[in-house]
Structures are given as C-alpha cells and as structure tokens.
Scaffold this motif. Structure first.
Motif, PDB file in Angstrom:
ATOM      1  N   GLY A   1       8.184   1.129  -3.816  1.00  0.00           N
ATOM      2  CA  GLY A   1       7.105   2.109  -3.708  1.00  0.00           C
ATOM      3  C   GLY A   1       7.419   3.230  -2.754  1.00  0.00           C
ATOM      4  N   ARG A   2       6.615   4.274  -2.878  1.00  0.00           N
ATOM      5  CA  ARG A   2       6.705   5.395  -1.957  1.00  0.00           C
ATOM      6  C   ARG A   2       5.326   6.004  -1.807  1.00  0.00           C
TER       7      ARG A   2
ATOM      8  N   ALA B   1      11.593   6.039  -1.219  1.00  0.00           N
ATOM      9  CA  ALA B   1      11.144   4.774  -1.814  1.00  0.00           C
ATOM     10  C   ALA B   1      11.793   3.610  -1.064  1.00  0.00           C
ATOM     11  N   GLU B   2      10.987   2.577  -0.843  1.00  0.00           N
ATOM     12  CA  GLU B   2      11.534   1.382  -0.206  1.00  0.00           C
ATOM     13  C   GLU B   2      11.068   0.142  -0.961  1.00  0.00           C
TER      14      GLU B   2
ATOM     15  N   PHE C   1       4.147   1.550   2.359  1.00  0.00           N
ATOM     16  CA  PHE C   1       5.372   2.208   1.917  1.00  0.00           C
ATOM     17  C   PHE C   1       5.590   3.530   2.651  1.00  0.00           C
ATOM     18  N   SER C   2       6.843   3.840   2.917  1.00  0.00           N
ATOM     19  CA  SER C   2       7.214   5.091   3.569  1.00  0.00           C
ATOM     20  C   SER C   2       6.909   6.282   2.657  1.00  0.00           C
TER      21      SER C   2
ATOM     22  N   TRP D   1       0.837  -1.199   0.000  1.00  0.00           N
ATOM     23  CA  TRP D   1       0.000   0.000   0.000  1.00  0.00           C
ATOM     24  C   TRP D   1       0.875   1.254   0.000  1.00  0.00           C
ATOM     25  N   ALA D   2       0.730   2.060  -1.058  1.00  0.00           N
ATOM     26  CA  ALA D   2       1.371   3.372  -1.115  1.00  0.00           C
ATOM     27  C   ALA D   2       0.301   4.426  -0.871  1.00  0.00           C
ATOM     28  N   GLY D   3       0.455   5.202   0.192  1.00  0.00           N
ATOM     29  CA  GLY D   3      -0.532   6.222   0.512  1.00  0.00           C
ATOM     30  C   GLY D   3      -0.509   7.365  -0.489  1.00  0.00           C
ATOM     31  N   GLY D   4      -1.675   8.009  -0.648  1.00  0.00           N
ATOM     32  CA  GLY D   4      -1.789   9.154  -1.545  1.00  0.00           C
ATOM     33  C   GLY D   4      -2.046  10.431  -0.788  1.00  0.00           C
TER      34      GLY D   4
END
Length: 422
Positions: free
Chosen positions: A139-140, A122-123, A117-118, A93-96
């Motif tokens: 992702g980030r 990006a990690e 994701f942080s 899950w990459a937050g928006g």
C-alpha cells in the motif's frame, strides 16, 4: 497457494469530519440520528470486525481529518483500534486526501496493531497467523496525486495472497497487469466494482452518505478467501440515513394518475428498501405543459407540505427535502403542428436543433450588441455545438413561455420548494 482461509474487511471514506447535508427543516425526531449517523456507521464497521471474527481490516483513505473533526475524531478511532487490538485484529491504513499521515497528532501514538502506509513510496506488510505468512499487503498513502499508479505495486509472485491498498482514480487495465489478487481502493463515496475477478478491483465507498449526491445504500466490503484463493465478497450496509432522488414523469400525470397516490407508493417502496432507516428524498417533477395546473408551483408547495405531514414524522421517517420542477423532456407534439406563431416557432427550433452550427451564427449579433474585449467576443462567438444546442433549448422554453402567456414559469432553470440549493 494460500495455506489457510482468512477474512478481511475493506472500508474507506468515513469522513468523520463532515456532517450530513440537505437537512433543513428536519423534524425533531430525526435530528439526533443525523448528527450521530457518520459515527454510528463507522462504529458498525469495527463491530462487524469483532463479531465476524475478521483477521484484519483494510482502510483505504479519507477516514477523518484530525484538524477539523476535533478531539472527538482521534479519540473515537483510538477506542476502535484498541478494541480490535484486544481481539488480535490487525489494521492496515492507507491515508487519502483528508487523512494525510502527517496530519495525525504527533502526541497521539497509534496502537501497535495499526500499520500506516507511507505516502512517499509503496511498502509491504505481511499478515501472519501463528507465524505463518498468509497475505502480502502492499500500500501507499496518497501524496496528493489523483491516480493509483500500478507500477508502484509491482511485486514478485510467491504463495501469499496479495492485497493492494491505494487511494485515487484507477485504470482497471493497468492495475490488472500487476500480481495482485484484490485491489482495495478509496477516494469514492459510492461503492463501485471496477473489476469483479482476477483480480478484484473495488472501491468500498463511504459507510454513510452525506448528501443527495450520494443516493442509495452505503457500507463496507467483507471478503472471505478460502485455501484455494476463491473469494466470497459481501457488501454490508451500515448507513443510518439513506438518501434518494425520485423522478416523476409528466406522463404519469397526463394519463390521469393521482399524483398523491403515486407518491405514496414510491414512499412505501423507499421505506421497504431502506429496511428501517430514515430516508431523505428529493422529488424531481417534469412539467406536464398540457395540464400545467396539476403540477404548477402552488400545487407543488401544497404537495410538499402533504408529503412531510403524511410521511415525515414516523419511526422511521421519509422526509421530503424539496421538490424540483423541471422543464419537460419533450414539448407536446400537437403544438408543433399548430398553424400558429407557436407552431412556426417550434418547427424552426426543431430544425435548428438538428444542426445548430449550420443554422445559428451569433457573431453578427455579438459584434453589434456585446461590449467588452475581443477575447470576450471571441469566446462567445466560438461556442461549441453542445453549448449552442443548450442555448437553443433554453431559448425554446423562453419562447414557449412568452407565446403561451406565462402559464408556467419555464424561464427559471428549476423551481424548488422547501430545501436548500445544492
């Protein structure tokens, strides 16, 4: 090369905190469906993950705002995450913008199958099957920027398939320069294929549209990857309510076609394409100035009532939200040829439209008639060619309205019947 085949879902923009719009005056049988539509569409994404034996789910932003969705939002997501956890399905899950990781309630722990994701950098998470690494997911979460920066996803090539997860605007050329097989992007409510291969770059879009600004089918993306890294990509429709904007050209009426019969055919087509879903449709009717009584305001009000009675109460329903009357795309050519004041006026207008900057100088009028500061007068007199053309077009409609004796109201930007202004 990939060691085994695998399957994943790419979804985004659930916006569980947002209700549907353009829903005034709805019949009773549609109201419950509209309230539940965003939740049912999101639930369908997770149900497909279980039924289709998916390996992992990628969420690329704007899933929900915990602060405005109420406790129902996080509780719903936790239930879905736990269901997938029981099936061994991982979630990346990459937050928006609305689901900034910092907004998630500190007291509510995410299950261990959810990898968030942080937003600082990006990690990379590695998806494994039986301890064998198959996929690198880079992702980030969004940190407030509007652009996905390809350089942040730089990685060293290995045998694993690479999925990059991001939120925001994207430049296809820069993203394609990185070692990535599939870009899973979020931040757009309409699904979009930015690039179809090598690498694939896609926005999943929202599983459920929220307004007439988001017409057409909505859902998520299912990706099958075989051992040779060949991709089969499927768009799965999950929307419960479908929005549509339909235009009726003045020529259809001018040719003597029955307007109600034409609309009925359009409704039948919409319902067929919607495959059992309710449809909310807005009609845009271009005025037929030579037969104005056929599509005048009173006729439009009657027509809207007929559409709602005839097609708005079935299962499924096709509900007409409103009818918007638009100025004509072209004025009748015969009017320009008249040896009348109207004819002279239209010929002058047509000449001015060819080169508005050459034919129109508003400064002398502004200097005399416009009060206010020099900055204000300068802004008016420094109009661009596009704004001058728009002024000419609106002035032409006003002149036609006056010279034709107010037969049709052309002065208002639009005439709307039955819906809310959006």
């Amino acid at each position: 090369m990939a060691k085994e085949s695998f399957r994943f879902i790419h979804a985004s923009d659930f916006h569980l905190e947002r209700p549907l719009q353009d829903i005034l005056d709805l019949p009773e049988q549609m109201r419950k469906t509209l309230v539940e539509a965003p939740w049912r569409a999101a639930e369908a994404v997770f149900e497909h993950a279980v039924v289709e034996n998916i390996d992992f789910v990628v969420l690329s932003g704007d899933i929900l705002n915990p602060a405005t969705s109420g406790s129902q939002g996080p509780a719903f997501l936790l239930d879905q995450f736990e269901t997938l956890r029981g099936k061994g399905i991982q979630i990346y899950w990459a937050g928006g913008e609305v689901d900034d990781p910092d907004r998630w309630p500190a007291a509510v722990s995410l299950p261990d199958n959810v990898h968030l994701f942080s937003k600082h950098e990006a990690e990379t998470f590695i998806f494994r099957r039986h301890q064998t690494p198959l996929v690198n997911l880079i992702g980030r979460s969004s940190s407030g920027g509007e652009t996905v920066r390809a350089v942040e996803y730089a990685n060293e090539a290995d045998d694993n398939f690479v999925v990059a997860v991001g939120y925001g605007q994207a430049d296809a050329e820069s993203l394609a320069s990185e070692h990535v097989d599939y870009w899973a992007l979020g931040g757009r409510h309409q699904g979009e294929i930015v690039r179809s291969d090598d690498p694939v770059i896609r926005y999943a879009g929202s599983p459920q549209a929220r307004s007439l600004k988001e017409p057409g089918p909505h859902g998520f993306v299912l990706v099958d990857v075989d051992a040779q890294r060949e991709l089969q990509i499927h768009t799965i429709e999950t929307d419960q309510i479908r929005y549509s904007v339909q235009e009726i050209d003045a020529d259809d009426v001018a040719l003597g076609r029955d307007l109600r019969q034409l609309l009925a055919k359009r409704v039948a087509r919409l319902q067929s394409e919607a495959s059992g879903r309710h449809v909310l449709v807005k009609w845009r009717v271009h005025l037929d100035l030579e037969n104005a009584s056929v599509v005048g305001p009173s006729a439009m009000e009657d027509l809207l009532g007929w559409l709602r009675r005839e097609f708005g109460h079935g299962q499924p329903s096709c509900w007409s939200t409103d009818i918007e009357i638009l100025p004509p795309k072209e004025l009748p050519a015969s009017w320009k040829e008249e040896d009348t004041i109207l004819g002279d006026f239209l010929r002058t207008s047509a000449s001015a439209r060819k080169d508005p900057a050459k034919h129109i100088n508003l400064k002398p009028i502004i200097d005399v008639e416009t009060p206010g500061t020099n900055n204000w007068q300068g802004a008016l007199s420094g109009s661009s060619s596009n704004s001058l053309t728009a002024t000419i077009e609106r002035s032409t409609l006003l002149g036609v309205d006056l010279l034709r004796g107010h037969k049709v109201d052309l002065v208002a930007p639009t005439r709307r019947f039955g819906g809310s202004e959006k």
